[in-house]
Design a protein around this motif. Structure first.
Motif, PDB file in Angstrom:
ATOM      1  N   ALA A 175      15.541   7.257   5.075  1.00  0.00           N
ATOM      2  CA  ALA A 175      14.127   7.174   4.766  1.00  0.00           C
ATOM      3  C   ALA A 175      13.325   7.070   6.068  1.00  0.00           C
ATOM      4  N   ILE A 176      12.190   7.729   6.093  1.00  0.00           N
ATOM      5  CA  ILE A 176      11.351   7.737   7.282  1.00  0.00           C
ATOM      6  C   ILE A 176      10.561   6.435   7.364  1.00  0.00           C
ATOM      7  N   GLU A 177      10.416   5.903   8.553  1.00  0.00           N
ATOM      8  CA  GLU A 177       9.657   4.671   8.757  1.00  0.00           C
ATOM      9  C   GLU A 177       8.231   4.857   8.235  1.00  0.00           C
ATOM     10  N   PHE A 178       7.732   3.827   7.559  1.00  0.00           N
ATOM     11  CA  PHE A 178       6.450   3.958   6.874  1.00  0.00           C
ATOM     12  C   PHE A 178       5.307   4.296   7.837  1.00  0.00           C
ATOM     13  N   SER A 179       5.338   3.757   9.037  1.00  0.00           N
ATOM     14  CA  SER A 179       4.280   4.057  10.004  1.00  0.00           C
ATOM     15  C   SER A 179       4.261   5.545  10.345  1.00  0.00           C
ATOM     16  N   ARG A 180       5.436   6.159  10.396  1.00  0.00           N
ATOM     17  CA  ARG A 180       5.509   7.594  10.655  1.00  0.00           C
ATOM     18  C   ARG A 180       5.004   8.398   9.463  1.00  0.00           C
ATOM     19  N   ILE A 181       5.277   7.894   8.262  1.00  0.00           N
ATOM     20  CA  ILE A 181       4.786   8.562   7.062  1.00  0.00           C
ATOM     21  C   ILE A 181       3.263   8.611   7.083  1.00  0.00           C
ATOM     22  N   ILE A 182       2.657   7.479   7.408  1.00  0.00           N
ATOM     23  CA  ILE A 182       1.197   7.424   7.484  1.00  0.00           C
ATOM     24  C   ILE A 182       0.678   8.434   8.502  1.00  0.00           C
ATOM     25  N   GLU A 183       1.317   8.488   9.659  1.00  0.00           N
ATOM     26  CA  GLU A 183       0.893   9.426  10.698  1.00  0.00           C
ATOM     27  C   GLU A 183       1.005  10.867  10.222  1.00  0.00           C
ATOM     28  N   GLU A 184       2.092  11.195   9.529  1.00  0.00           N
ATOM     29  CA  GLU A 184       2.308  12.562   9.068  1.00  0.00           C
ATOM     30  C   GLU A 184       1.273  12.960   8.017  1.00  0.00           C
ATOM     31  N   ILE A 185       1.022  12.059   7.070  1.00  0.00           N
ATOM     32  CA  ILE A 185       0.037  12.364   6.037  1.00  0.00           C
ATOM     33  C   ILE A 185      -1.350  12.523   6.664  1.00  0.00           C
ATOM     34  N   GLU A 186      -1.678  11.637   7.591  1.00  0.00           N
ATOM     35  CA  GLU A 186      -2.980  11.729   8.259  1.00  0.00           C
ATOM     36  C   GLU A 186      -3.099  13.040   9.041  1.00  0.00           C
ATOM     37  N   SER A 187      -2.010  13.456   9.672  1.00  0.00           N
ATOM     38  CA  SER A 187      -2.045  14.683  10.471  1.00  0.00           C
ATOM     39  C   SER A 187      -2.210  15.927   9.610  1.00  0.00           C
ATOM     40  N   ILE A 204      -5.575   1.822   1.771  1.00  0.00           N
ATOM     41  CA  ILE A 204      -4.688   0.979   0.954  1.00  0.00           C
ATOM     42  C   ILE A 204      -3.226   1.154   1.346  1.00  0.00           C
ATOM     43  N   SER A 205      -2.984   1.760   2.483  1.00  0.00           N
ATOM     44  CA  SER A 205      -1.602   2.028   2.894  1.00  0.00           C
ATOM     45  C   SER A 205      -0.791   0.742   3.047  1.00  0.00           C
ATOM     46  N   ASP A 206      -1.459  -0.362   3.398  1.00  0.00           N
ATOM     47  CA  ASP A 206      -0.724  -1.617   3.534  1.00  0.00           C
ATOM     48  C   ASP A 206      -0.209  -2.103   2.188  1.00  0.00           C
ATOM     49  N   LYS A 207      -1.020  -1.956   1.142  1.00  0.00           N
ATOM     50  CA  LYS A 207      -0.590  -2.366  -0.200  1.00  0.00           C
ATOM     51  C   LYS A 207       0.527  -1.458  -0.701  1.00  0.00           C
ATOM     52  N   ILE A 208       0.408  -0.167  -0.422  1.00  0.00           N
ATOM     53  CA  ILE A 208       1.456   0.768  -0.833  1.00  0.00           C
ATOM     54  C   ILE A 208       2.752   0.471  -0.075  1.00  0.00           C
ATOM     55  N   HIS A 209       2.620   0.135   1.185  1.00  0.00           N
ATOM     56  CA  HIS A 209       3.787  -0.244   1.970  1.00  0.00           C
ATOM     57  C   HIS A 209       4.474  -1.458   1.350  1.00  0.00           C
TER      58      HIS A 209
END
Length: 239
Positions: A175-187, A204-209
């Motif tokens: 599984a990809i690290e959540f911080s990287r997921i956020i970066e990828e979606i934002e990009s 709300i990414s913190d709540k989803i995390h």
């Protein structure tokens, strides 16, 4: 695991309609059925349903709209029931011919759900299922819709769908690290995803995390995406 689901259900109101609850339970059962077809998919449909509803609440949608997103999340991959196991459970790279078959699952799913959704008065769910692999820039499938031509619910599911896939284990990667997921979606904002939905997702990414961390076991998908960018190729074939 249920904290975020309970939180957003409280914010979007209680579901008092017996018919609505029946449709939701039916959708959850069908989602479980497709997840059970391949043990690698784990709780993917549940994750997409919860995150999609959370996004709906954050976007300020009414209770009914949030409920539609939740149901559509459970049902978005139901068309995979019509895919051959040899493709669905393949651990190696898909051929071009196999990939074209995989791309049929949104249309198959819409056809499966259409009669029930029509009876229940939830016709728009079929459009969400049909178009959840469209891209905001028009490069998706099955119809290559672009921007606002894509049903709004499908644009929400696209983000939730990719998030769940990236947060899950695969035979060829963890599984990809959540911080990287956020970066990828934002990009991918403005190209793969609706910028508005990405913007609200980030809030709300913190709540989803927390939802994914709090005992929601990672899932696995069984076939390797094509050679696109990370978020794009994960979304393209395995949600």
């Amino acid at each position: 695991m249920r904290k975020i689901a309970d939180f957003f259900k409280r914010r979007s109101g209680n579901w008092n309609s017996v018919a609505s609850m029946t449709v939701h339970q039916f959708a959850e059962s069908l989602g479980n059925a497709i997840d059970a077809k391949d043990h690698y998919t784990c709780s993917h449909s549940e994750e997409v349903a919860v995150v999609a509803q959370a996004l709906g609440v954050q976007l300020g949608l009414c209770k009914h709209e949030c409920e539609l997103l939740h149901i559509a999340g459970h049902l978005h991959d139901i068309g995979k029931i019509g895919l051959p196991d040899a493709i669905l459970k393949k651990t190696g790279r898909l051929t071009e011919e196999e990939y074209e078959i995989v791309k049929q699952h949104p249309a198959i799913g819409a056809d499966i759900v259409k009669p029930v959704a029509s009876v229940a008065g939830l016709d728009r769910i079929t459009g969400i299922i049909l178009h959840h692999h469209e891209r905001y820039d028009g490069g998706g499938y099955p119809h290559g819709l672009k921007g606002d031509d894509i049903p709004f619910g499908a644009r929400v599911i696209a983000v939730a769908d990719t998030l769940s896939a990236m947060a899950s284990n695969r035979p060829y990667r963890n599984a990809i690290e959540f911080s990287r997921i956020i970066e990828e979606i934002e990009s991918c904002s403005g190209s793969q995803f609706d910028p508005l939905i990405v913007s609200e997702f980030l809030k709300i990414s913190d709540k989803i995390h927390d939802y994914f961390v709090a005992g929601n076991e990672p899932c696995e998908e069984s076939y390797e995406p094509q050679s696109f960018g990370m978020a794009q190729h994960i979304s393209a074939v395995n949600q």
